[in-house]
Design an enzyme around this catalytic site. Structure first.
Site, PDB file in Angstrom:
ATOM      1  N   CYS A 137      -0.302 -10.003   3.039  1.00 50.93           N
ATOM      2  CA  CYS A 137      -0.373 -11.290   3.725  1.00 50.93           C
ATOM      3  C   CYS A 137      -0.119 -12.430   2.742  1.00 50.93           C
ATOM      4  CB  CYS A 137      -1.748 -11.429   4.377  1.00 50.93           C
ATOM      5  SG  CYS A 137      -2.001 -13.050   5.064  1.00 50.93           S
ATOM      6  N   CYS A 140      -2.263 -15.537   3.185  1.00 49.30           N
ATOM      7  CA  CYS A 140      -3.665 -15.408   2.773  1.00 49.30           C
ATOM      8  C   CYS A 140      -3.763 -15.515   1.260  1.00 49.30           C
ATOM      9  CB  CYS A 140      -4.243 -14.045   3.154  1.00 49.30           C
ATOM     10  SG  CYS A 140      -3.867 -13.503   4.803  1.00 49.30           S
ATOM     11  N   ASP A 141      -2.832 -14.879   0.557  1.00 47.55           N
ATOM     12  CA  ASP A 141      -3.005 -14.681  -0.883  1.00 47.55           C
ATOM     13  C   ASP A 141      -1.995 -15.404  -1.760  1.00 47.55           C
ATOM     14  OD1 ASP A 141      -5.136 -12.958  -0.306  1.00 47.55           O
ATOM     15  OD2 ASP A 141      -3.762 -11.305   0.046  1.00 47.55           O
TER      16      ASP A 141
END
Ligand code: NDP
Length: 316
Positions: A137, A140-141
């Protein structure tokens, strides 16, 4: 033994399909209960801008869209709860669903909107470096890779979208594509191919990762012609998977039909499964379109079907 909660309409999953089903079911007075699952808001919470959901000429962020859908569902009385469906018994109505391995719910109608989960290549190193440089993701990261070098695996729209997102943060993005072409839509291909920070490595496979303190590089195999190949290592700080998804249908498989990948098969153009009163909406039943708007549409259909089913059974 704890008392079993009884509901008329249970919705499992909190992506566009689940929330849209909850909006319609709420407005139809079905008093829907919705369990959000492991990733409240679903896959769109891991995306940045959604530019193709109708009604947002300037685009909207994935998390904001999901927050709005949730608020809209709650406004019409949906009971949105945190929890994961861990088992099901759909052998006879009312249907039995277990939440978090302990709580039992009995429901007259069920809408399965559990979506799909990111796939991994299956390398041992993906597990070894989980949370230490391996991610499925980017949104997300990606934040952790500002001014660093990353690799993205995949050749579809997701891989292209994630590469472009990461290129906005990282100093360099390698897109690892196993075929000699991208499968993504033309517009995404063009954006990737002309992006100065993205280098597409066609006919490459990632076969391992290395590093003493998290990911420091990827072992690559480059196919050269029919029989030849070249192996080399590329230094990277982050390794992102974008190679597709698996439908989250496991706990329902004994009762509903699924295809060879696990997508739930529904009747024609409807969300009806072969179990009366059990409907499947969104990506868990759609291997083809997989869009927020198509998921929302099928969630709407599922709630309308649930209402009809309950009313025909005299349960409203
Ligand atoms: P896709 O299934 O479209 O693409 C998966 C990609 O990963 C393919 O290029 C595939 O390669 C590659 N791949 C699969 N397994 C491996 C493996 N083991 N090793 C190396 N590469 C592998 O998935 P997406 O998630 O990209 O997209 C899913 C759907 O969602 C599509 O319909 C897409 O159009 C849509 N989508 C739309 C978006 C938008 O409109 N904004 C954004 C994101 C997705 P190969 O080509 O060789 O099979």
């Amino acid at each position: 033994m704890a008392e079993i909660e009884k509901v008329k309409c249970l919705i499992i999953g909190s992506g566009p399909a689940g929330y849209t089903a909850a909006i319609y079911a709420g407005r139809a007075n079905l008093a829907p209960v919705l369990y959000e699952g492991l990733q409240p808001g679903g896959q769109l919470t891991t995306t940045t801008d959604v530019e193709n959901f109708p009604g947002y000429p300037e685009g909207i962020s994935g998390p904001q869209l999901m927050e709005d859908l949730r608020a809209q569902a709650e406004r019409f009385g949906a009971d949105v709860r945190f929890g994961l469906a861990t088992a099901s018994d759909l052998s006879k109505a009312p249907y039995r669903i277990t939440i978090d391995g302990e709580k039992e719910i009995e429901t007259e109608s069920l809408i399965i909107a559990t979506g799909a989960t990111a796939k991994y290549l299956g390398l041992e190193d993906e597990k070894k470096y989980a949370g230490m440089g391996v991610s499925a993701c980017a949104t997300c990261d990606g934040f952790f890779y500002r001014k660093k070098v990353v690799a993205v695996v995949g050749g579809g729209d997701t891989a292209c979208e994630e590469s472009i997102y990461l290129a906005g943060l990282a100093s360099k993005v390698y897109l690892i594509v196993r075929k000699p072409f991208l499968r993504a839509s033309k517009i995404m291909q063009e954006r990737v191919l002309k992006h100065e920070k993205i280098e597409v490595l066609f006919e490459h496979n990632a076969v391992g990762l290395y590093g003493d303190n998290g990911v420091e590089g990827v072992n690559l195999v480059k196919r050269m012609g029919e029989a030849d190949e070249e192996r080399y290592d590329q230094a990277i700080d982050g390794f992102f998977l974008a190679i597709g998804h698996n439908p989250n249908s496991e706990i329902f498989k004994p009762y509903v039909d699924t295809d060879e990948v696990g997508y739930i098969i529904t009747e024609g153009n409807t969300p009806r499964t072969k179990v009366a009163g059990v409907f499947a909406a969104g990506d868990v039943a759609d291997s083809h379109y997989r869009q927020a708007v198509t998921a929302a549409g099928s969630g709407c259909k599922a709630a309308m079907e649930a209402e009809r089913y309950l009313s025909e059974k005299g349960l409203l």
